[in-house]
Design an enzyme around this catalytic site. Structure first.
Site, PDB file in Angstrom:
ATOM      1  N   GLU A 192       1.088  -1.398   0.111  1.00  0.00           N
ATOM      2  CA  GLU A 192       0.208  -0.259  -0.046  1.00  0.00           C
ATOM      3  C   GLU A 192       1.386   1.371  -0.242  1.00  0.00           C
ATOM      4  OE1 GLU A 192      -3.132  -0.620   3.541  1.00  0.00           O
ATOM      5  OE2 GLU A 192      -3.977  -1.559   1.876  1.00  0.00           O
ATOM      6  N   GLU A 384      -5.399  -7.737  -1.735  1.00  0.00           N
ATOM      7  CA  GLU A 384      -5.959  -8.229   0.337  1.00  0.00           C
ATOM      8  C   GLU A 384      -7.723  -7.396  -0.006  1.00  0.00           C
ATOM      9  OE1 GLU A 384      -4.496  -5.368   3.137  1.00  0.00           O
ATOM     10  OE2 GLU A 384      -2.353  -6.042   2.616  1.00  0.00           O
TER      11      GLU A 384
END
Ligand code: BGP
Length: 484
Positions: A192, A384
């Site tokens: 991320e 995810e």
């Protein structure tokens, strides 16, 4: 007449699995030579909706360094995967996992960040994890940096704010590429990466209390260093293990306009561009002009070394991965950009939200997949996606139909995207086993198919218990997404 038969299901070899991160599962924070990491100085949030992952100052750092207990720092204890990995991987195998995404704790390999030699005991731990996965024919997908780095590098260089950290990171990456070559087909550089604009948890740079402008300067500079380090890692991997692939990883947050007012549509586009910027650099190898303009207009100066741009251009990633939990809404007259809070922007009246206020939007996953495929034309990987919920263990069972519903709805949309022509490599749902929350460091925010008997205070037997969703996911994998 043009007639095409559409695929009815997921492609053969689709990679079903789950994802975790070292700092949220391993525990064993100070044994076998491991150094302290940035994740281990973050205190548990006081409140469920208040995120604490970047709340680190020089003062709280000193307190954390002096504290050798785990009470206030749950990421030091994780769920003790370090001693349970065989049992946990066996459960993943029982569900039929084709892939398992996990991260290597950098501070386990280079405890002080710049040690003369890597810590052999740390390397051996991952030897064992990989051997265990190989036993069940589960492919590893390894994140090199998932929200942690040796705290020594924060103390010395203010984390990624210092250019020296590039060298330290690429020594680490070269070490693990050489050690695990031919065993790991898929790697990711920074988890991320875009959340580096929120601060410490991603950049390892302490900047709390500085002005917004100063913070942006530090954070985008730190991110530039990560872009370069990521490109160098890509080069290293291609030289060391020519069959392995390496990808970028974005927290994808599609932003919708609050109304059809073109000003709102443009405002949403702007927020969206700032999200996609990261993948633009990593997949296309250059800074897009819209961000150069943003930096110019906001007085942000990115210091680049002479070769940086050439390094970026020569080493784009092989595939693109992202996490997907929610979408956002914005309007042109919205005050602030919500940076620092995961659920940014306004509320969407068409969506329900989780107990943590994350707006649930399965269709948004299809929109994201199609947008990213259109934009990059590189294979995508959802690494995810999942639902954090307050599960109840009753008579040794957890009836988590809400989790099944959430995952089913998202998987259905993935299937639609595949029919739309998206090249999707796989799906690793987040947290197949309950783990410590990234944003609040609590245990009660559970994602797993497997319940872990541990509470927010670290009390419990650590026993692993299958939830209802365990059997459900097993069927999903067995039928390659047919039986949802
Ligand atoms: C992502 C992180 C993960 C993870 C997940 C869920 O942003 O990459 O590490 O934890 O979010 O977040 P949380 O644990 O805060 O619910």
């Amino acid at each position: 007449m043009y007639k095409k038969t559409y695929p009815k299901t997921f492609p053969k070899g689709f990679l079903w699995g789950g994802a975790t991160a070292a700092n949220q599962v391993e525990g064993a924070w100070n044994i076998d030579g491991k150094g302290m990491s940035t994740a281990e100085v973050v205190q548990k949030a006081d409140d469920r909706r208040q995120m604490s992952m970047s709340d680190v100052t020089q003062e709280t750092l000193q307190v954390a360094l002096a504290d050798t207990t785990v009470e206030r720092y749950p990421k030091r204890r994780g769920i003790d995967f370090y001693h349970h990995y065989k049992e946990d991987i066996a459960l993943f195998a029982e569900m039929g996992f084709k892939v398992y995404r996990f991260s290597i704790a950098w501070a386990r390999i280079f405890p002080k960040g710049e040690d003369q030699v890597p810590n052999e005991a740390g390397l051996v731990f991952y030897d064992h994890v990989l051997a265990e996965l190989a036993k069940y024919d589960i492919k590893p997908l390894v994140t090199l940096s998932h929200y942690e780095m040796p705290i020594a590098l924060t103390q010395k260089y203010n984390g990624w704010a210092g250019r020296e950290t590039i060298t330290a990171f690429n020594r680490f990456t070269e070490t693990v590429f050489n050690r695990y070559k031919k065993q790991v087909p898929y790697w990711l550089t920074f988890n991320e990466i875009n959340t580096g604009t929120w601060g410490f948890h991603e950049t390892g740079a302490i900047d709390k209390g500085l002005s917004k402008k100063e913070q942006l300067q530090i954070r985008y500079q730190a991110l530039h260093h990560q872009f370069v380090a990521s490109a160098i890692a890509t080069k290293q991997l291609h030289e060391i293990d020519s069959t392995a692939k390496i990808g970028s990883m974005l927290a994808r947050m599609q932003t919708y306009p609050a109304t059809p007012n073109p000003k709102d549509v443009r405002a949403a586009q702007l927020v969206d561009e700032k999200n996609l910027f990261f993948t633009d650099v990593q997949a296309r190898g250059e800074y897009p002009e819209y961000m150069n303009r943003f930096f110019y207009e906001n007085d942000i100066v990115i210091q680049m070394a002479e070769n940086d741009q050439a390094i970026l251009l020569a080493n784009p990633v092989d595939f693109i991965s992202f996490s997907y939990y929610m979408t956002n809404v914005t309007a042109h007259d919205q005050v602030g950009d919500g940076a620092g809070n995961m659920a940014v922007g306004g509320r969407n009246p068409y969506l329900k939200e989780s107990d943590w206020g994350w707006q649930i939007d399965p269709v948004g996953l299809r929109i994201s997949l199609n947008t990213m495929w259109d934009r990059y034309r590189k294979p995508l990987f959802i690494v995810e996606n999942g639902l954090g919920a307050l599960d109840k263990l009753e008579n040794g069972q957890v009836h988590d139909q809400y989790r099944i519903d959430y995952l089913r709805q998202h998987i259905e949309q993935m299937k639609e995207s595949i029919k739309d022509g998206v090249d999707l490599l796989g799906y690793t749902m987040w947290g197949p086993i309950d783990l410590i929350s990234f944003s609040t460091s609590e245990m009660s925010k559970r994602y797993g198919f497997i319940y872990v008997d541990q509470d927010d205070n670290g009390e419990g037997t650590l026993k692993r218990i299958k939830k209802d969703s365990f059997e459900w996911y097993k069927q999903v994998i067995k039928t390659n997404g047919e039986q949802l």
